[in-house]
Design a protein around this motif. Sequence first.
Motif, PDB file in Angstrom:
ATOM      1  N   GLN A 186       0.845  -1.148   0.041  1.00  0.00           N
ATOM      2  CA  GLN A 186       0.106  -0.024  -0.119  1.00  0.00           C
ATOM      3  C   GLN A 186       0.794   1.214   0.115  1.00  0.00           C
ATOM      4  N   GLN A 187       1.992   1.330   0.549  1.00  0.00           N
ATOM      5  CA  GLN A 187       2.734   2.360   0.627  1.00  0.00           C
ATOM      6  C   GLN A 187       3.810   2.310  -0.759  1.00  0.00           C
ATOM      7  N   ASP A 188       4.420   1.297  -0.953  1.00  0.00           N
ATOM      8  CA  ASP A 188       5.317   1.449  -1.954  1.00  0.00           C
ATOM      9  C   ASP A 188       4.833   0.914  -3.521  1.00  0.00           C
ATOM     10  N   GLY A 189       3.644   0.106  -3.415  1.00  0.00           N
ATOM     11  CA  GLY A 189       3.662  -0.674  -4.628  1.00  0.00           C
ATOM     12  C   GLY A 189       2.065  -0.135  -5.348  1.00  0.00           C
ATOM     13  N   LEU A 190       1.193   0.702  -4.692  1.00  0.00           N
ATOM     14  CA  LEU A 190       0.367   1.170  -5.198  1.00  0.00           C
ATOM     15  C   LEU A 190       0.014   2.405  -4.862  1.00  0.00           C
ATOM     16  N   VAL A 191      -0.715   3.354  -5.671  1.00  0.00           N
ATOM     17  CA  VAL A 191      -1.175   4.714  -5.348  1.00  0.00           C
ATOM     18  C   VAL A 191      -2.650   4.485  -5.129  1.00  0.00           C
ATOM     19  N   SER A 199      -5.353   6.025  -4.294  1.00  0.00           N
ATOM     20  CA  SER A 199      -6.477   6.911  -4.739  1.00  0.00           C
ATOM     21  C   SER A 199      -6.406   6.880  -6.130  1.00  0.00           C
ATOM     22  N   PHE A 200      -5.530   6.239  -7.003  1.00  0.00           N
ATOM     23  CA  PHE A 200      -5.558   6.262  -8.449  1.00  0.00           C
ATOM     24  C   PHE A 200      -6.416   4.870  -8.896  1.00  0.00           C
ATOM     25  N   ASP A 229      -4.585   2.865 -13.823  1.00  0.00           N
ATOM     26  CA  ASP A 229      -3.456   3.537 -13.847  1.00  0.00           C
ATOM     27  C   ASP A 229      -2.149   2.994 -13.023  1.00  0.00           C
ATOM     28  N   VAL A 236      -0.124   0.432 -14.984  1.00  0.00           N
ATOM     29  CA  VAL A 236       1.040   1.130 -15.932  1.00  0.00           C
ATOM     30  C   VAL A 236       1.799   1.866 -15.047  1.00  0.00           C
ATOM     31  N   LEU A 237       1.878   1.865 -13.709  1.00  0.00           N
ATOM     32  CA  LEU A 237       2.434   2.778 -12.823  1.00  0.00           C
ATOM     33  C   LEU A 237       3.933   2.954 -13.015  1.00  0.00           C
ATOM     34  N   ASN A 238       4.561   1.822 -13.775  1.00  0.00           N
ATOM     35  CA  ASN A 238       6.138   1.962 -14.253  1.00  0.00           C
ATOM     36  C   ASN A 238       6.162   2.090 -15.612  1.00  0.00           C
ATOM     37  N   PRO A 288     -10.909   3.430  -7.426  1.00  0.00           N
ATOM     38  CA  PRO A 288      -9.620   3.596  -6.934  1.00  0.00           C
ATOM     39  C   PRO A 288      -9.206   2.202  -6.512  1.00  0.00           C
ATOM     40  N   PHE A 330       0.914  12.872 -15.071  1.00  0.00           N
ATOM     41  CA  PHE A 330       1.038  11.673 -14.374  1.00  0.00           C
ATOM     42  C   PHE A 330       2.082  11.495 -13.390  1.00  0.00           C
ATOM     43  N   THR A 347       1.105  11.235  -9.392  1.00  0.00           N
ATOM     44  CA  THR A 347       1.690  10.145  -8.686  1.00  0.00           C
ATOM     45  C   THR A 347       2.391  10.389  -7.385  1.00  0.00           C
ATOM     46  N   ALA A 382       0.233  11.973  -4.897  1.00  0.00           N
ATOM     47  CA  ALA A 382      -0.769  10.814  -4.246  1.00  0.00           C
ATOM     48  C   ALA A 382       0.024   9.864  -3.394  1.00  0.00           C
ATOM     49  N   ASN A 383       1.269   9.523  -3.866  1.00  0.00           N
ATOM     50  CA  ASN A 383       1.974   8.758  -2.863  1.00  0.00           C
ATOM     51  C   ASN A 383       3.564   8.583  -3.569  1.00  0.00           C
ATOM     52  N   HIS A 411       6.094   7.462  -2.249  1.00  0.00           N
ATOM     53  CA  HIS A 411       6.942   6.426  -2.002  1.00  0.00           C
ATOM     54  C   HIS A 411       6.811   5.539  -3.143  1.00  0.00           C
ATOM     55  N   ALA A 412       5.612   5.308  -3.708  1.00  0.00           N
ATOM     56  CA  ALA A 412       5.001   4.303  -4.825  1.00  0.00           C
ATOM     57  C   ALA A 412       5.732   5.165  -6.067  1.00  0.00           C
ATOM     58  N   THR A 438       9.484   4.121  -6.087  1.00  0.00           N
ATOM     59  CA  THR A 438       9.526   2.707  -6.563  1.00  0.00           C
ATOM     60  C   THR A 438       9.259   2.301  -7.693  1.00  0.00           C
ATOM     61  N   ALA A 439       8.404   3.119  -8.542  1.00  0.00           N
ATOM     62  CA  ALA A 439       7.908   2.826  -9.883  1.00  0.00           C
ATOM     63  C   ALA A 439       8.700   3.562 -10.985  1.00  0.00           C
ATOM     64  N   GLY A 440       9.928   4.119 -10.207  1.00  0.00           N
ATOM     65  CA  GLY A 440      11.015   4.564 -10.916  1.00  0.00           C
ATOM     66  C   GLY A 440      10.791   6.309 -11.494  1.00  0.00           C
ATOM     67  N   ASP A 498     -13.602   9.849  -3.415  1.00  0.00           N
ATOM     68  CA  ASP A 498     -12.266  10.097  -4.075  1.00  0.00           C
ATOM     69  C   ASP A 498     -11.717  11.505  -3.790  1.00  0.00           C
TER      70      ASP A 498
END
Lengths: 504, 733
Positions: A343-348, A350-351, A355, A358-360, A399, B588, B592, B595-596, B598-599, B602-604, B722
């Motif tokens: 939840q902290q590092d893997g996902l946003v 509220s998105f 989205d 395809v976060l990376n 979300p 985007f 991002t 909103a977060n 940290h994420a 991590t996502a570069g 949201d």
Amino acid sequence: MPPVLELRGITKAFPGVLANDHIDLTLEEGTVHALLGENGAGKSTLMNILYGLYTPDEGEIYIRDQRVEIDGPNKAISLGIGMVHQHFMLIPVFTVAENVMLGVESLRNGIFLDPSAAASRIGEISQMYGLRVNPNTYVKELPVGIQQRVEIIKLLYREADILILDEPTAVLTPQEVEEFFKIIRSLVDRGKSLIFITHKLNEVMEIADDITVLRGGRVAGVTKPSQTTQKELASMMVGREVVLQVDKQPAEPGDVVLQVENLEAVDDRGNAALRGVSFEVREGEVLGIAGVQGNGQTELVQALTGLRNILAGSVHIAGADLTNASPRKILQQGVAHVPEDRQQDGLVLSFPVSDNMVLNTYYKPPFARYGSLNQKQILAAADERAREYDVRTPSLSIPVSNLSGGNQQKVIVAREFSRPISLLIASQPTRGLDVGSIEYIHRRIIEKRDEGTAVLLVSSELEEVMSLSDRIAVMFEGEIVDILWADEVTREQVGLLMAGVKGD
Amino acid sequence: MTEDISTKPQVGLVTDIGQIDDGTYNQYAYEGLLRAADEFGLESRVIETAVLEEFESNLIQLAKEGCKLLVTIGSRKGEDVERLAARFPDTHFILVDYTPYARAKNVTGLVFAEDQAGFMAGALAGLMTASGVVGFVGGVDVAPVLKYHHGFEHGVAHTNNRARVVHAYTGSFTDQEKGEAAAHSLLDQGIDTLFAAGGPSGSAALRTAAAQGAWVVGVDQDEWGTTFENGSAPGSDHLLTSAVKRIDHAVYTAIRQALEGKLTGGTLTFNLANDGVELAPYHDADSAISSEIQGKILEIRKALQTRELDTRVGPDGQVTMQGFLPRILSWNWQAVLLPFLAIFSALVIGAIFIAAFDPEVWAAFSEGFFKGLGASFSSIAQAYTSLFEGAFGRPSKIIEGFRIYAQTRDDVVLRAAIRPLTESLRLSTPYIFAGLAVALGFRCGLFNIGAEGQYFVGGLLAVFVGYSIKGFPLIIHLPLAIIGGMVGGALWSAIAGWLKAKTGAHEVINTIMLNYIAFRLADYLLNVGGPMSRPGDFRPVSPEIELSAYLPQFFPNDPSIRLNSGFILALIAVGVVYWFLFKTTLGFEIRTVGANPHAARTAGINVSRSFVLAMAFSGALAGLAGAHDILGVLHFMPNAFSSGYGFDAIALALLGKSHPVGVLLASLLFGFLRAGAQRMQAPPASVPIDIIQIVQALIIIFIAAPEVVRLIYRIRAARAADEAVFTRGWGST
């Protein structure tokens, strides 16, 4: 002798969900009653009712045949009910004695705190139950296992005789678990009654006298360890047959993909977290990192994925030197990262789900061209990935926070696995997930291995490391103590290494 | 295991609870399997499931015994079969009545257009009913039954828009008593035609209704042959037809495709067009159905087949929405309602203040309570009328102005009438720029408190470009001056962004400090004798800008109307910021990070770069606000330049939920309030300007705390709202 605690027909509904549906539970005096169930089975709701945090819609609670109404934690405590929460409720900058007496302070002359009186009571309790702890140390200096003892002492100090323990072994090493079980036995010997909440089947078999299994808010079964098997408990818990063992063929390792040499790094507070870590992971094998949480695993993964500065040593991935490379560069090298804290590092959160899928890769065609996003392509790819990875969501545009933990993790898995990758770094990939999702994610990881991906698995669940890995590296205090072949080693051997005992 | 493994390929069938001669889907799946086995020389293996718990192990058994094709019924345990399929990649699972969720090469679902069959049954029922009431009995409300149900309803409506459809669900596919009871209760409601989709439970309902003389329509197979025993059972002359779904045909087709190597997973749909569903023959009722009706049904069949006619039923059996009204109703009205109520509440409380600060009201109260009340009312009415007229103009005058303009082409009156409106829009313009600036920062998790300073620096650069460059045409000079303003604001705020990215210094502190530096810098530059001061003038002001740097006015001949093309620029900025935030990769990244972070890392995503970029863009927008006021309104720069836009902008961004369109609306509101307040201050209302600021503050409070508004008006919170992310706390990095 009447049961010390009896719950009859406890029912609690939340909007849209029946969290507890006529649950009966009988706790006999001087026994351990295990409450088993997946996440969302209703264990926490039931215990929160017992602890007075929720009022049941229906049902009755009896203590020694006396009907009671529990309208708050204070009432619960006065009835002798105490609870150790999964996340400890201790104040780190207070001493053990101060923490224990908090709320029921001993006073001298009616106004001054009297820590020494508290300390001597703590001493007595420690003596009686084998809960060795120094009342004058600060809690922040204690290891997790000892902090747990402090929590238990807190309850005994308040003269609780019904103890609710919520997932107490989640933070302990196998050796600490043994120690902890001894404490439980000594509590039971002195007439205390315990409710032990868990989802670990082997522990239930070892320590419980009675077992109640919850599923979907209902009692799925009541049994005893002598009358059941782990497999049966698992299917009661899940409601279908469960494959406890991960099905996999022997590994066929190929070339080295990840080469780590003498890695050194510090943690957030500047203390040495990695002290010269070296290992390699080859194509088509799973290297599992076992270890009690907080022994440098988090920092190791961060260093490998470019999220933590490497002070010394080197990281090579597929031949390229990626020491202190940027996270994006590392991802582009074909590294998939399933982070520890999704939840902290893997996902946003509220998105929307799409989205997050395809976060990376959002910046690459077909998702973007000349810096302009193509939502149509993103949605199409997200839809395909959601289907392929069995992500259950009512819509891709809600979300991702609305999804269950298992489905959130599947979103990450879908995102990471659908890129071409040569190395998978999975950190606590199944933490907090239900059995069905665990099974699924394990299978996907093994599939990736069989496709020739090198897999680095970090998990504090020894079971997970043992069943998925081909080789196991044990970490202790920032070092790799040993690397072993998974099929030549026992749980106990790994457990000892995890505790820093190096047997030769 | 012995060595007598047959050389024939094996196909297997595991039934849902029930046997292969149960007269329902199990039997038809079996028949399809037999036909395929016969035709293609396959060996068939069948296990009948007695209790649900054995279902999965039955499948496992056949899969382990080497069945390459396994047919089963998916409506109850489809998800479990999907999971199982992953363990047996060499076996292809064919699931009747199930849409596989995940895509797997070895799972194929067979689904039927029950809605089409139901629609035709409904069309017939609608034509046959005399009482105008027709009934539907369902078993359990699973997707296939819902598709029959809603298809039936729409079919009835298609041929007979006066007919009413009543329905009942028995909650079971097997309980015959409940089916009978359901039929009775519907008969009591006056039905003379009944369609039932509920296995044996539904069939019992049909028998009961037929015995009472109602027309009935069967389901799934031709019930003339099953429920009504080939016409020998009583009431069979009342069976109009059956809505048939050809499970046997579907299973046969799927097996054939598999053998041809064409079955690759996914879902196969069987509908009217490929003989998957149909209406059964009319049998004994044939003579009762006029040839006209029979012809009509054929027409409808054709229209459904060619998709000319839509059943308006979705794949899950839900009624699909069509038309304008349902779409409007499905909007999230709360998002619109809450700000409106907040403004309304603020005006109400503002009214209390207006009355309370009016000495005339006090005087009236001393004469008597009702007199006081009356005076309060007229005071409030006067104030809000002035507010309205100050913001929009007086409607009667505007109409008058248009009339005169239409008659005489003289626009003097009209211009005077719309002057308040244009003034509101002019005042909104810098609000829009500055509000967008702060909103953009919020989106990146940055609290840009320095819009005021960036407005100053933007103004300084714009005015410098405006007066120092001479001899260029407007088309070059004006854009240069505007860009100057943007660059000034961008550079100023980028300093704070860069400091945050490099050192973690909090942008709130840095932007506040940069504000002071900007104010004092302007002081120094504009002071008499300073580098940017107007030569020979005793006031601390800059020289006038060249005419070629003026933002063109809408009414160049009437200097009292100050609305200029900057307003258009602001509207364009709203569009650009929207596009930037939501349609570009940079946007985007910024969202991002906001909103977060940290994420994002991590996502570069380069978090530092996003901070600097977001701050720079934010500052550019604030700088535009300054440029607008210089180039469009003042045409020079005084050292007391500010009017607090930068700080109001924070409120605007909050009010607009950091959304460009929200900011636009909030800015218009503030512009109107500000223009209206000027009128309110003047006689006859003579309300102190502070009141209007109180109203503004109240609006912000109500918007920022939607719970208060919800509490006052008893509105329940929308689920999983949201909420836009603003910034994290002070201590966060």
